[in-house]
Design a protein around this motif. Sequence first.
Motif, PDB file in Angstrom:
ATOM      1  N   GLN A 322       0.832  -1.210   0.000  1.00  0.00           N
ATOM      2  CA  GLN A 322       0.000   0.000   0.000  1.00  0.00           C
ATOM      3  C   GLN A 322       0.857   1.247   0.000  1.00  0.00           C
ATOM      4  O   GLN A 322       0.603   2.202  -0.726  1.00  0.00           O
ATOM      5  N   ILE A 323       1.880   1.255   0.871  1.00  0.00           N
ATOM      6  CA  ILE A 323       2.693   2.463   1.044  1.00  0.00           C
ATOM      7  C   ILE A 323       3.479   2.752  -0.227  1.00  0.00           C
ATOM      8  O   ILE A 323       3.509   3.889  -0.718  1.00  0.00           O
ATOM      9  N   ALA A 328       4.273   6.201  -4.655  1.00  0.00           N
ATOM     10  CA  ALA A 328       4.694   6.243  -6.053  1.00  0.00           C
ATOM     11  C   ALA A 328       3.718   7.060  -6.905  1.00  0.00           C
ATOM     12  O   ALA A 328       4.132   7.797  -7.789  1.00  0.00           O
ATOM     13  N   THR A 329       2.422   6.963  -6.604  1.00  0.00           N
ATOM     14  CA  THR A 329       1.477   7.760  -7.395  1.00  0.00           C
ATOM     15  C   THR A 329       1.543   9.226  -7.020  1.00  0.00           C
ATOM     16  O   THR A 329       1.234  10.088  -7.834  1.00  0.00           O
TER      17      THR A 329
ATOM     18  N   TYR B 199      12.326   4.962  -4.966  1.00  0.00           N
ATOM     19  CA  TYR B 199      11.176   5.619  -5.573  1.00  0.00           C
ATOM     20  C   TYR B 199      11.256   5.525  -7.100  1.00  0.00           C
ATOM     21  O   TYR B 199      10.305   5.120  -7.763  1.00  0.00           O
ATOM     22  N   ASN B 200      12.420   5.887  -7.652  1.00  0.00           N
ATOM     23  CA  ASN B 200      12.578   5.852  -9.107  1.00  0.00           C
ATOM     24  C   ASN B 200      12.488   4.427  -9.655  1.00  0.00           C
ATOM     25  O   ASN B 200      11.966   4.218 -10.749  1.00  0.00           O
ATOM     26  N   ILE B 201      12.992   3.461  -8.892  1.00  0.00           N
ATOM     27  CA  ILE B 201      12.905   2.063  -9.331  1.00  0.00           C
ATOM     28  C   ILE B 201      11.444   1.651  -9.480  1.00  0.00           C
ATOM     29  O   ILE B 201      11.057   1.040 -10.480  1.00  0.00           O
ATOM     30  N   VAL B 202      10.650   2.005  -8.475  1.00  0.00           N
ATOM     31  CA  VAL B 202       9.235   1.607  -8.509  1.00  0.00           C
ATOM     32  C   VAL B 202       8.530   2.233  -9.718  1.00  0.00           C
ATOM     33  O   VAL B 202       7.744   1.569 -10.409  1.00  0.00           O
ATOM     34  N   ILE B 203       8.851   3.497 -10.003  1.00  0.00           N
ATOM     35  CA  ILE B 203       8.205   4.167 -11.146  1.00  0.00           C
ATOM     36  C   ILE B 203       8.657   3.513 -12.461  1.00  0.00           C
ATOM     37  O   ILE B 203       7.850   3.224 -13.342  1.00  0.00           O
TER      38      ILE B 203
END
Lengths: 334, 324
Positions: A322-323, A328-329, B199-203
């Motif tokens: 969830q986090i 990310a969004t 963060y960038n990896i997830v995107i």
Amino acid sequence: MSARDRELNAAFRTRRSLSRAGVYALLWIGVVVMVVPFVWMITTSLKSPIEILEFPPTWIPTGHFVEAAPGVWSEVNIVSRNAAAGTISVRPLGGGPETTVDGAAVRDRFRFRLENYAEAWRQAPFARYYFNTILVTIFVVAGVLVTSALAAYAFARMKFWGRDNIFVLFLSMMMVPQPVYIVPSYIILVKLGWIDTYQALIVPWLAHIFSIFLLRQHFKTIPADLYDAAIIDGCSRFAFLWRIMLPLSKAVLVAVVIFAVVGTWNSFLWPLVMTNTTAVRPLQVGLARFSQEQGTNHELMMAAATFSIAPLIVAYFFAQKQIIQSLATSGMKT
Amino acid sequence: MSWLSTLRRKKFMDPLTAALYLVPAGAVVVIFRMLPIASAFVLSFFDVKMGRIRGFVGLAQYAKLLQDPTFWSSLGTTAYYVAGVVPLSLFLALLAAVLLNQKIRGLGFYRTVYFLPVVTSLVAVSMVWKWIFHPRLGLLNYFFELVGGGSLQWLDEPRGIFEMIAGGLGWSWWPDGFAGPSLALIAVIIVAVWRGIGYNIVIFLAGLQNIPGQYYEAARIDGASPAQVFWKVTWPLLSPTTFYVLLSTTIVSFQVFTQIYLMTGPPVGGPMGTTKVIVYYLFERGFDAGGNMGYASAVALVLFVIILSLTLIQRRVVERRVYY
């Protein structure tokens, strides 16, 4: 399948598994780089001030013990080692005369100094800081949920003059970074007499534009006909929001809560500027001050860092999917 | 049917109700966002000391700004920082995302670990890394010594890295002004990349997973090599994601403050002012004794103009290469 085909196939598979091994090796290098700082933080937080000075460093906190009386081991600090004679000069942990003993008489045992945590907690008003952060977080989360739901509902379903322009104006505010407006914000809070108050940490953060945006997008997916029919049947606008819209938006509301909690818990520049005393100072600012005051007590600093990040990290391990998805969004990086 | 449309208009055109719903969020946004943003603009034309407006000075703050060497050096330091963080973070994040996209076992585990620093407070992260960079007792110098390298001063090292590399190669002379970012700033850059990469990896990973499988299938049938597949299929189809990551990382990097505040100095921005970035400079000029909030507002507006124009330029340059 001919022999040559089989040969080729085997060669291909070896190459494939080799490259797969390479993929996992690289990924594990990444894991080590990401995790080692956390491990080092916790290890350091459990060491004695003397052990911190030891080089090479120990990965598992270790204490040195000598047998003071048969069966009674007491902890000592090592003052110096004489390699030629094979002896070690030690001093009891609580202070006292230095003695020289045979190298073999000193035993090493793992020793986790949890008392460092109590010590760090005592040395600064961390209980107060914790309380302040939790209080501010609760108010911001509750407030953001209310203001975002109401505003998003108006933007998504109601018809009024200038609606879309106002919405775009709201969105454009997101493009202005905080450092740009921090100085005038300070002046406004001074004029309101809010410096060093909880209001200064709560009220300006009671509206979260991205949350409004996200909720509005979601509300728009709920058919307009449903709304029109309900209103014609005499359902009040608020009842429709409360009974129909919000129950259908649980996932988005969870994301809104996550932004608010992570953002409030970790915010630094704003409370740094807007608070001067311990009374309302939140955890992050308190931790920063603690680190600047301690200077060389690395074990206490790492203990304080550990207990300051613990609640969010624990929450992260329970709800990581969830986090990650929510943050990310949102484009939220801090 | 006219009665129905009248009813509709009556029922649904209700600016008063809408206003009621908008007031809570609207009041906060107007008072604590729009008003300060507008004020930042206005204040930059005034002399403001200790939170009091002392008088209108026109463009004098901006004139002073342009002649202030510390302002220019803080801008240069910030540019170095951005130029370090953005490509490094993008490259490593893309690499990790491509690896993770290979039908990996335990994908969730890797993603969770890489994202962990993102939810960790920057204050704690800064403290831990300052300790890792400790010149005498730090973990990093310990590793360096294990592999036979010398120990470095890291956050205490004001020398530029180009100058240090040249020195390492035996050149005793190096032109002034080409020393490059200080090693201290490099250390801060490393921390920023470590903190934000998850963060960038997830995107990137989400972007990669959005590329339809049939493109890869077609490429495979045509006998494309892995490199060809990456450059001809993945890279162009990923470009909207890359654009977003580039943009957001740049904008966030321009606002770096916390790591500088906690890891460098004393005085903050050290050693020898080589890590004084623009937001710290703004903070110092605005809130330190003897500061001037009008001047700080002028700095803030320059920062805003930079971020805004970067957004626009990047959008224009990258848009032409973005294949949707």
